[in-house]
Design a protein around this motif. Sequence first.
Motif, short mmCIF file in Angstrom:
data_model
loop_
_atom_site.label_atom_id
_atom_site.label_comp_id
_atom_site.label_asym_id
_atom_site.label_seq_id
_atom_site.Cartn_x
_atom_site.Cartn_y
_atom_site.Cartn_z
N LEU A 17 -10.00 3.78 -5.41
CA LEU A 17 -10.11 3.30 -6.78
C LEU A 17 -8.74 3.29 -7.45
CD1 LEU A 17 -12.28 2.29 -8.72
CD2 LEU A 17 -12.43 4.61 -9.63
N ALA A 18 -7.95 4.33 -7.22
CA ALA A 18 -6.61 4.39 -7.81
C ALA A 18 -5.75 3.22 -7.34
CB ALA A 18 -5.94 5.72 -7.46
N ILE A 19 -5.81 2.93 -6.05
CA ILE A 19 -5.05 1.80 -5.50
C ILE A 19 -5.48 0.50 -6.15
CG2 ILE A 19 -4.71 0.39 -3.43
CD1 ILE A 19 -4.77 3.01 -1.82
N SER A 20 -6.80 0.33 -6.31
CA SER A 20 -7.34 -0.89 -6.93
C SER A 20 -6.83 -1.05 -8.36
CB SER A 20 -8.87 -0.85 -6.90
OG SER A 20 -9.41 -1.94 -7.60
N TRP A 21 -6.86 0.02 -9.13
CA TRP A 21 -6.38 -0.04 -10.52
C TRP A 21 -4.90 -0.43 -10.58
CZ3 TRP A 21 -8.55 5.12 -12.95
CH2 TRP A 21 -9.94 5.02 -13.03
N ILE A 22 -4.09 0.18 -9.73
CA ILE A 22 -2.64 -0.08 -9.76
C ILE A 22 -2.34 -1.51 -9.32
CG2 ILE A 22 -0.42 0.62 -8.77
CD1 ILE A 22 -1.68 3.47 -8.53
N GLN A 36 0.83 -1.20 0.00
CA GLN A 36 0.00 0.00 0.00
C GLN A 36 0.87 1.25 0.00
OE1 GLN A 36 -3.52 0.41 0.23
NE2 GLN A 36 -3.68 -1.72 -0.37
N LYS A 37 1.91 1.26 0.81
CA LYS A 37 2.78 2.43 0.88
C LYS A 37 3.46 2.67 -0.46
CE LYS A 37 3.73 2.04 5.85
NZ LYS A 37 4.76 1.79 6.88
N ALA A 38 3.92 1.59 -1.08
CA ALA A 38 4.60 1.72 -2.37
C ALA A 38 3.65 2.27 -3.43
CB ALA A 38 5.16 0.37 -2.81
N ILE A 39 2.41 1.80 -3.41
CA ILE A 39 1.41 2.28 -4.38
C ILE A 39 1.16 3.77 -4.19
CG2 ILE A 39 -1.04 2.18 -4.97
CD1 ILE A 39 -0.90 -0.84 -4.63
N ALA A 96 1.89 6.65 -10.85
CA ALA A 96 0.51 6.42 -11.31
C ALA A 96 -0.49 6.92 -10.27
CB ALA A 96 0.30 4.94 -11.60
N PHE A 97 -0.25 6.60 -8.99
CA PHE A 97 -1.17 7.03 -7.93
C PHE A 97 -1.22 8.55 -7.85
CE2 PHE A 97 -2.10 8.24 -3.55
CZ PHE A 97 -3.26 7.53 -3.30
N ARG A 98 -0.06 9.19 -7.90
CA ARG A 98 -0.02 10.65 -7.82
C ARG A 98 -0.81 11.30 -8.96
NH1 ARG A 98 2.59 14.91 -9.94
NH2 ARG A 98 3.73 13.62 -11.42
N ARG A 99 -0.60 10.81 -10.17
CA ARG A 99 -1.24 11.43 -11.33
C ARG A 99 -2.74 11.13 -11.37
NH1 ARG A 99 3.61 11.15 -15.83
NH2 ARG A 99 2.20 12.46 -17.07
N LEU A 100 -3.13 9.92 -11.01
CA LEU A 100 -4.55 9.59 -11.00
C LEU A 100 -5.31 10.42 -9.97
CD1 LEU A 100 -4.39 5.69 -11.36
CD2 LEU A 100 -5.39 7.29 -13.02
N THR A 101 -4.77 10.53 -8.77
CA THR A 101 -5.47 11.29 -7.73
C THR A 101 -5.50 12.78 -8.04
OG1 THR A 101 -3.42 11.27 -6.41
CG2 THR A 101 -5.12 9.62 -5.88
#
Length: 402
Positions: free
Chosen positions: A265-270, A244-247, A252-257
Amino acid sequence: MPNIKPLALPPSELKKHVATVHVSGELSLLERKIVNVLLLNAFDDLLTKKRHTLPVGILCTMLGFDSKNYDALKRALLKVMSTPISFDLLHDGGKTDWEASPLIAYASIKNGLCSYEYSDWLAGKLANPDIYTLININVQRQFSGGYALALYENCLRFKRTGSTGWIPVETWRRLLGADASMYDEFKHFSAEVIKKAVKEINQVSNILVSPEYKREARRVVQIRFLVEDNPQKSMYDNEEDEEQKAIRESEAFRRLTLLGVGERLAISWIQQEPDRALQTAIYVEEKAKSKQIRGNAGGYARTVFEKAARIEVGGNGKGQTEPALPRPTVVEKDTSAEERSRQTTAKIKSLTLPEKQKFAEEYMAGGGKGNTYQPETGTFKNALERTAYTSWLRAKIASVPG
């Protein structure tokens, strides 16, 4: 990079689109907490199940509520059922679309189990992370004022942009449920609602808020709140595994959020398709820059990720962020509450694997969701299941003396 073409969506210049969600009428602190806990429990199944259930004991633990006072719980559920939630969508030119629904369509308490239903329309709205921000239930437990929790909910979704933007005073009164006639005078609304709510948020939550006022002829007509992370927030955060921390630290997480995709949802996609998640973010950024998105970027990203056959990405893929706003002043902290929270966190971190397994088994035996329970680590893989369990565990640990 592979060519991936999304669904054909008509291009349109987006000039203005502001979505506001508010609850008509005033909800008490307990009623607001019930709304969030029930949604957390149902979130993953909103579009696949009509009826949702939660053991009353676990519900009360997550609320920080006396589980023996069933009458008060029933009254709170009745109030939630009779309170409508309204969605006002403001479009360019001032045209407003309006839709409303009861917060809960059905509720029952039988044999120690709370059952409830949402209308199909509302379930569809709440399942969209661009409409509803899932708050940390462990943070919610810290609140003692209804206005403070309401302001927290309305500010939290602006944490990444740094500000709520200027909103009329009357709209803030409606959003916070401050409809009493005494608040017609701004000085009373400011002293009894705004100032007290801001102080509590900054003391107990994972964000800091600071109000700014816009005046016309000496009269305050609009308010905006600057919003940022609270440096003390770690004491309330859920225990997260390394994945979770790595995600959360990923590009990807930064840009999606930043595009407005909800964190869950972003975590789930990644977790599912990391390359596709990043490609989606880059593609939607390009479309947003060329003003080819109708609606909000987060919703568009969801359509691209979930339904596109292929995604075509060009350019250098560089994203942009807005500069951080100045940090508001931190008010004095309730040191005793902080210390109790630190002690609880320390106790949880020191649990041995057998102790973790024992607590998790007790939680599931009481009716807690455990579809993603991992006995080898004593944890829950799903973020929502882990949030609900962590709330129960913190309350359990905090109640043990010594």
